[in-house]
Design a protein around this motif. Structure first.
Motif, PDB file in Angstrom:
ATOM      1  N   TYR A   7       0.844  -1.192   0.000  1.00 39.77           N
ATOM      2  CA  TYR A   7       0.000   0.000   0.000  1.00 39.77           C
ATOM      3  C   TYR A   7       0.876   1.237   0.000  1.00 39.77           C
ATOM      4  N   THR A   8       0.297   2.366  -0.413  1.00 40.86           N
ATOM      5  CA  THR A   8       1.062   3.611  -0.467  1.00 40.86           C
ATOM      6  C   THR A   8       0.539   4.661   0.505  1.00 40.86           C
ATOM      7  N   LYS A   9      -0.772   4.740   0.674  1.00 43.49           N
ATOM      8  CA  LYS A   9      -1.372   5.759   1.545  1.00 43.49           C
ATOM      9  C   LYS A   9      -2.057   5.096   2.738  1.00 43.49           C
ATOM     10  N   GLN A  10      -2.208   5.857   3.799  1.00 39.64           N
ATOM     11  CA  GLN A  10      -2.879   5.343   4.995  1.00 39.64           C
ATOM     12  C   GLN A  10      -4.310   4.929   4.688  1.00 39.64           C
ATOM     13  N   SER A  11      -4.979   5.677   3.808  1.00 44.20           N
ATOM     14  CA  SER A  11      -6.358   5.310   3.454  1.00 44.20           C
ATOM     15  C   SER A  11      -6.381   3.956   2.744  1.00 44.20           C
ATOM     16  N   ASP A  12      -5.359   3.696   1.916  1.00 42.59           N
ATOM     17  CA  ASP A  12      -5.259   2.381   1.260  1.00 42.59           C
ATOM     18  C   ASP A  12      -5.051   1.288   2.303  1.00 42.59           C
ATOM     19  N   ARG A  13      -4.222   1.595   3.291  1.00 43.75           N
ATOM     20  CA  ARG A  13      -3.944   0.616   4.347  1.00 43.75           C
ATOM     21  C   ARG A  13      -5.232   0.233   5.055  1.00 43.75           C
ATOM     22  N   GLN A  14      -6.019   1.237   5.432  1.00 43.75           N
ATOM     23  CA  GLN A  14      -7.262   0.958   6.147  1.00 43.75           C
ATOM     24  C   GLN A  14      -8.238   0.176   5.275  1.00 43.75           C
ATOM     25  N   SER A  15      -8.296   0.504   4.004  1.00 43.76           N
ATOM     26  CA  SER A  15      -9.170  -0.215   3.073  1.00 43.76           C
ATOM     27  C   SER A  15      -8.759  -1.686   2.965  1.00 43.76           C
ATOM     28  N   ILE A  16      -7.463  -1.923   2.898  1.00 52.30           N
ATOM     29  CA  ILE A  16      -6.943  -3.294   2.827  1.00 52.30           C
ATOM     30  C   ILE A  16      -7.264  -4.043   4.121  1.00 52.30           C
ATOM     31  N   MET A  17      -7.078  -3.358   5.253  1.00 49.54           N
ATOM     32  CA  MET A  17      -7.376  -3.980   6.550  1.00 49.54           C
ATOM     33  C   MET A  17      -8.852  -4.382   6.613  1.00 49.54           C
ATOM     34  N   ASP A  18      -9.715  -3.497   6.149  1.00 48.72           N
ATOM     35  CA  ASP A  18     -11.153  -3.780   6.177  1.00 48.72           C
ATOM     36  C   ASP A  18     -11.520  -4.942   5.258  1.00 48.72           C
ATOM     37  N   SER A  19     -10.926  -4.957   4.074  1.00 47.42           N
ATOM     38  CA  SER A  19     -11.289  -6.007   3.114  1.00 47.42           C
ATOM     39  C   SER A  19     -10.690  -7.372   3.457  1.00 47.42           C
ATOM     40  N   HIS A  20      -9.703  -7.391   4.353  1.00 52.21           N
ATOM     41  CA  HIS A  20      -9.078  -8.659   4.759  1.00 52.21           C
ATOM     42  C   HIS A  20      -9.313  -8.941   6.242  1.00 52.21           C
ATOM     43  N   SER A  21     -10.420  -8.433   6.773  1.00 48.87           N
ATOM     44  CA  SER A  21     -10.696  -8.585   8.206  1.00 48.87           C
ATOM     45  C   SER A  21     -10.926 -10.039   8.610  1.00 48.87           C
ATOM     46  N   HIS A  22     -11.204 -10.904   7.659  1.00 45.18           N
ATOM     47  CA  HIS A  22     -11.402 -12.325   7.960  1.00 45.18           C
ATOM     48  C   HIS A  22     -10.073 -13.060   8.143  1.00 45.18           C
TER      49      HIS A  22
END
Length: 97
Positions: A7-22
């Protein structure tokens, strides 16, 4: 199985975290090469690290003896410190009755 996602931006990081919460987040690397999140779908297996060390019997015996000696030295130092503390207390009481 481990999954590495850059990831490059913090917003991308959070989006990735949310989409891989399982999955379990097991590592995060922020290096000059980039920022990476590492997920696992099998936490137990992916975080297990086993290290086997073979020590020759003679060296093992030597280490045990050294350990015993160091423990005895540590106890002697502790006893000596206690003695010095008691002597100082007696000196202080003798000076200031």
């Amino acid at each position: 199985m481990k999954f590495v996602i850059e990831y490059t931006k913090q917003s991308d990081r959070q989006s990735i975290m949310d989409s891989h919460s399982h999955m379990a987040l097991i590592e995060e690397h922020n290096t000059t090469q980039g920022n990476f999140l590492i997920f696992s779908d099998n936490y137990e297996e992916d975080t297990k690290q086993i290290i086997y060390v073979s020590v020759p019997e003679e060296e093992f015996g030597s280490l045990k003896q050294e350990n015993t000696l160091l423990k005895a030295q540590s106890q002697a130092n502790s006893d000596r410190a206690d003695f010095h503390e008691e002597v100082l207390a007696e000196i202080i009481l003798a000076i200031n009755p």
